[in-house]
Motif scaffolding. Structure first.
Motif, short mmCIF file in Angstrom:
data_model
loop_
_atom_site.label_atom_id
_atom_site.label_comp_id
_atom_site.label_asym_id
_atom_site.label_seq_id
_atom_site.Cartn_x
_atom_site.Cartn_y
_atom_site.Cartn_z
N TRP A 388 85.55 46.34 129.29
CA TRP A 388 85.24 47.23 127.90
C TRP A 388 84.99 48.50 128.45
O TRP A 388 84.61 48.69 129.31
N MET A 389 85.60 49.69 127.85
CA MET A 389 85.05 50.95 127.76
C MET A 389 84.75 51.69 126.67
O MET A 389 85.03 50.98 125.63
N ALA A 390 84.11 52.77 127.01
CA ALA A 390 83.87 53.65 125.56
C ALA A 390 85.00 54.43 125.19
O ALA A 390 85.77 54.78 126.30
N THR A 391 85.05 55.15 124.06
CA THR A 391 86.20 55.84 123.64
C THR A 391 85.61 57.30 123.56
O THR A 391 84.33 57.24 122.78
N PRO A 392 86.34 58.36 123.68
CA PRO A 392 85.71 59.82 123.51
C PRO A 392 85.40 59.85 121.96
O PRO A 392 84.66 60.75 121.46
N GLU A 393 85.95 58.97 121.04
CA GLU A 393 85.60 59.06 119.62
C GLU A 393 84.54 58.59 119.35
O GLU A 393 84.05 58.47 118.14
N GLY A 394 83.71 57.96 120.15
CA GLY A 394 82.35 57.49 120.09
C GLY A 394 82.59 55.98 119.77
O GLY A 394 81.83 55.24 118.97
N GLY A 395 83.59 55.36 120.02
CA GLY A 395 83.88 53.89 119.78
C GLY A 395 83.92 53.05 121.06
O GLY A 395 83.38 53.48 122.13
N SER A 407 76.66 44.73 126.02
CA SER A 407 75.69 45.51 125.63
C SER A 407 75.76 47.08 125.90
O SER A 407 75.94 47.53 126.98
N ALA A 408 76.02 47.80 124.68
CA ALA A 408 76.35 49.25 124.72
C ALA A 408 75.62 49.82 123.74
O ALA A 408 74.82 49.49 122.91
N THR A 409 75.49 51.12 123.91
CA THR A 409 74.90 52.02 122.80
C THR A 409 75.83 52.92 122.04
O THR A 409 76.56 53.71 122.93
N VAL A 410 75.87 52.83 120.79
CA VAL A 410 77.08 53.53 120.24
C VAL A 410 76.24 54.49 119.26
O VAL A 410 75.61 54.06 118.37
N ARG A 432 82.28 38.64 118.30
CA ARG A 432 81.26 38.69 117.18
C ARG A 432 80.34 40.13 117.53
O ARG A 432 79.95 40.24 118.59
N ILE A 433 80.48 40.87 116.52
CA ILE A 433 79.97 42.26 116.67
C ILE A 433 78.35 42.27 116.00
O ILE A 433 78.27 42.06 115.11
N ASP A 434 77.67 42.76 116.95
CA ASP A 434 76.21 42.61 116.49
C ASP A 434 75.48 44.14 116.86
O ASP A 434 74.76 44.33 117.68
N PRO A 435 75.80 45.01 115.83
CA PRO A 435 74.93 46.43 115.99
C PRO A 435 73.61 45.95 115.45
O PRO A 435 73.33 45.10 114.75
N SER A 436 72.54 46.70 116.05
CA SER A 436 71.12 46.53 115.74
C SER A 436 70.87 46.87 114.29
O SER A 436 69.77 46.48 113.80
N SER A 437 71.61 47.95 113.97
CA SER A 437 71.50 47.91 112.43
C SER A 437 73.21 48.51 112.14
O SER A 437 73.79 48.91 112.79
N PRO A 438 73.35 48.42 110.72
CA PRO A 438 74.81 48.57 110.25
C PRO A 438 75.07 49.96 110.73
O PRO A 438 74.59 51.16 110.95
N LEU A 439 76.51 50.06 111.33
CA LEU A 439 77.09 51.17 112.19
C LEU A 439 78.26 51.39 112.02
O LEU A 439 79.17 50.37 112.19
N ARG A 440 79.08 52.52 111.60
CA ARG A 440 80.19 52.77 111.71
C ARG A 440 80.83 53.34 113.04
O ARG A 440 80.11 54.28 113.42
N PHE A 441 81.64 52.70 113.70
CA PHE A 441 82.55 53.38 114.72
C PHE A 441 84.04 52.51 114.96
O PHE A 441 84.08 51.32 114.30
N PRO A 442 84.69 53.30 115.66
CA PRO A 442 86.05 52.64 115.72
C PRO A 442 86.04 51.71 116.72
O PRO A 442 85.36 51.90 117.95
N LEU A 443 86.69 50.40 116.70
CA LEU A 443 86.85 49.38 117.76
C LEU A 443 88.38 49.20 118.00
O LEU A 443 88.89 48.91 117.00
N ALA A 444 88.70 49.41 119.26
CA ALA A 444 90.26 49.55 119.47
C ALA A 444 90.34 48.26 120.38
O ALA A 444 89.49 47.85 121.28
N GLU A 478 88.41 50.81 112.10
CA GLU A 478 87.08 51.85 112.11
C GLU A 478 86.57 51.49 110.59
O GLU A 478 87.17 51.61 109.74
N ARG A 479 85.16 51.17 110.67
CA ARG A 479 84.53 50.58 109.42
C ARG A 479 82.92 50.63 109.94
O ARG A 479 82.64 50.69 110.97
N VAL A 480 82.07 50.35 108.96
CA VAL A 480 80.88 50.08 109.05
C VAL A 480 80.65 48.40 109.32
O VAL A 480 81.30 47.71 108.86
N TRP A 481 80.13 48.41 110.67
CA TRP A 481 79.87 46.95 111.38
C TRP A 481 78.61 46.59 110.97
O TRP A 481 77.38 47.55 111.15
N HIS A 482 78.42 45.34 110.57
CA HIS A 482 77.21 44.77 110.33
C HIS A 482 77.14 43.41 111.32
O HIS A 482 78.04 42.93 112.06
#
Ligand code: ZN
Length: 633
Positions: A388-395, A407-410, A432-444, A478-482
């Motif tokens: 896994w890597m982070a993207t410059p768009e914050g994803g 385990s990352a911080t977005v 399975r995507i588990d943000p600690s609170s609902p969060l919008r970010f791009p997943l590639a 890209e969407r709000v992930w829950h």
């Protein structure tokens, strides 16, 4: 774990940003594989091998003191942190404390150049810089940045009088890599001057591949550092690394020219190129050195962050899933120096290598030379880190696939992603995507080129189930992930045929290359099979007990059998996937010079009866045929 660091101007922007070391942890078969490594030779190397024992110069002793300690740490540090293994971390820390205590007042590090020891050579310190940047990426030790800065100050003051030479001159990009890492964290522009001096003094790999003279096996008397297999595997990254600073598109493009030349003249089915230990041509019985396997993987991992090209990840998986396991025993206690795609006899005997020794293809502690014994530990753990890597768009981007937990911080929000899969043995990947609170970010998600396209299904909290087909390349959602949202990716695993020299064929399925496993008689020639502390690890010779000289009906019927992956993922007794094909013996194809003879030209005439053959992953077949002649249809 430390913060992400995109490139600081004037360096070119990062296509992707590697995550902190430890952010990705292996699960499933990949964890089993990494545990086998930790419980095998890697975890016991200091007691099994005097070179890395307590008398090593990097620990203050009197032996070695050049590249072996740094090479070992370059694998031990990532292995310890991706497994979160306290004893391994403690072992690495002992070396790091010793090394951090070794800086002289002028910034030089360690035993090399000390009176009565080795001559001046920055090469082992380039490796050490990679060790310390990884260690910093794991724990953020505040001593690392001033320590590396002081060493770069030494280089700035001394490179003119003592320019790069030998290994360091051909491996300069490995130094520049860490200097850029440091510049991204300090902004000290003097560092870019040091990097420029290394690039200017370093060997011109861009020119080497643009005007490539080395189109066949290297004669023994013509072996020079630019034809050396490990120098080349490291150099694959040089154009990309230097492009960050030069901004010259020809530097960036030179990466592809290097890969194309190595493939065309020295390439093998597993994605690696031959070198035993200099360029050795296309024959499947020439060797590829283990150091080159892990260094090619590492070059690709760095290039993925720099260029973001998914084709580089296709290549990374192909090498990682075949060439790496194929050259180690399944229990990770022994390895080869040179592996062969058609490997029918692993014994101490002369073979037509360019300049390697008679024991180069046995599985042991230190066949041929000890560089691989020190260096191969980085292969699996660095792969895990770069899944896994982070993207410059914050994803986030799934760069390569394997069972893992991220385990990352977005955007300041902690996110976990569980990846459940038996890829590359099977094509289904469940996230399975588990943000600690609902969060919008791009997943590639990467769709491999060999698949053409892949189908995905998303089950998310605030939308109806979605299903779509994504073309090869990056599929970005890209969407709000829950918490609890899932994506299932189904990558089709069709069998593919690759045609090689003289019409020979290789079968691929997903990232895996398939081989005919040959029955094996193992002879223990040194050590014990499962050594206790203080006992020597094993050296094995392997001799064939079943016929191997088959041609395939390459377009004939094929059946695939899938099973669960066992606790020893590349156990020859228990392959997770097999491919049933039909072939015929070719009586005229025999051994030559302790290897399988050249693959006969296809189509090959044979009057033998058809037989059903069971092919297995390359990594599950220590003795194997991978390139087959083809029967006429
Ligand atoms: Zn080596």
């Amino acid at each position: 774990m430390t913060e992400l660091q995109p490139n600081r101007p004037p360096l070119q922007p990062s296509a992707m940003i590697p995550l902190a070391l430890g952010a990705v942890q292996p699960r499933g078969w990949l964890r089993d594989q990494c545990r086998l490594q930790a419980d095998g030779l890697t975890g016991h190397l200091e007691s099994a091998w005097p070179d890395l024992g307590p008398d090593n110069m990097w620990l203050g002793g009197r032996t070695e003191g050049w590249e072996r300690g740094p090479y070992y740490l370059d694998g031990l540090v990532p292995l310890a942190y991706i497994l979160d293994d306290a004893p391994l971390k403690a072992r690495a820390q002992r070396w790091i404390e010793s090394i951090l205590s070794m800086q002289t007042a002028d910034g030089w590090i360690g035993p090399v150049e000390a009176p009565g020891r080795k001559p001046y050579d920055p090469w082992p310190i380039f490796i050490l810089m990679k060790v310390l940047t990884q260690y910093h990426d794991a724990v953020g030790d505040p001593r690392v940045i001033p320590f590396l800065s002081a060493f770069c100050g030494y280089l700035a003051r001394n490179l003119e009088a003592q320019p790069l030479r030998d290994w360091g001159q051909h491996r300069w990009a490995d130094g520049v890599l860490s200097i850029h890492w440091l510049y991204n964290r300090t902004g000290d522009e003097n560092l870019l001057d040091v990097a420029r001096i290394l690039a200017v003094q370093g060997y011109d790999w861009r020119l080497h591949f643009a005007d490539f003279h080395y189109t066949s096996k290297t004669p023994r008397e013509a072996c020079i550092l630019p034809t050396h297999v490990v120098n080349n595997a490291m150099a694959i990254k040089s154009g990309g690394v230097w492009w960050r600073q030069s901004g010259d598109p020809d530097d960036r493009q030179s990466v592809y020219q290097a890969i194309a030349m190595l493939d065309r003249y020295h390439g093998q089915a597993t994605g690696i190129f031959t070198g035993d230990e200099h360029y050795a041509g296309l024959e499947p019985t020439q060797g590829a050195e283990l150091c080159a396997v892990v260094e090619y993987m590492y070059s690709l991992e760095e290039l993925l962050a720099i260029l973001g090209d998914p084709a580089l990840a296709d290549r990374l998986e192909r090498i990682a899933c075949n060439a790496l396991p194929g050259t180690c025993t399944a229990d990770m206690w022994a390895h080869q120096y040179d592996q062969q795609a058609n490997q029918t006899l692993c014994t101490i005997a002369p073979r037509p290598w360019t300049n390697n020794l008679d024991d180069s293809n046995i599985y042991g502690l230190e066949p041929n030379f000890g560089c691989c014994t020190a260096n191969y530990h980085q292969g699996w753990p660095k792969l895990v880190r770069h899944l896994w890597m982070a993207t410059p768009e914050g994803g986030l981007a799934a760069v390569a696939y394997g069972p893992s937990e991220l385990s990352a911080t977005v955007g300041g929000v902690p996110v976990r992603i569980h990846e459940e899969t038996e890829y590359p043995f099977k094509g289904e990947i469940r996230l399975r995507i588990d943000p600690s609170s609902p969060l919008r970010f791009p997943l590639a998600l990467r769709v491999p080129a060999w698949a053409g396209a892949a189908e995905w299904t998303a089950r998310t909290k605030d939308r109806p189930e979605e299903r779509a087909v994504a073309e090869a390349g990056w599929c970005t959602m890209e969407r709000v992930w829950h918490a609890g949202d899932t994506i299932t990716l189904r990558i089709p695993m069709e069998v593919r045929r690759e045609v090689r020299s003289r019409g020979a064929v290789v079968l691929h399925r997903g990232p895996l290359v398939f081989s005919l496993p040959i029955g094996i008689e193992r002879t223990l020639i040194k050590g014990v099979p499962a050594p206790k502390p203080g006992e020597r690890s094993p050296d094995w010779e392997l001799r064939p007990t079943t016929p191997w000289n088959y041609a395939l009906h390459a377009d004939g019927p094929m059946r695939i059998h899938e099973r669960s992956v066992s606790g020893i993922p590349f156990d020859p007794e228990n392959p997770p996937v097999t491919l049933e094909v039909v072939g015929r013996r070719v009586p005229g194809w025999t051994m030559q010079e302790n290897n399988a003879g050249p693959v006969p030209a296809s189509p090959v005439q044979t009057h033998e009866a058809d037989e059903t053959l069971r092919l297995v992953p390359y990594g599950s077949a220590p003795l194997r045929i991978t390139e087959f002649p083809v029967c006429p249809e």
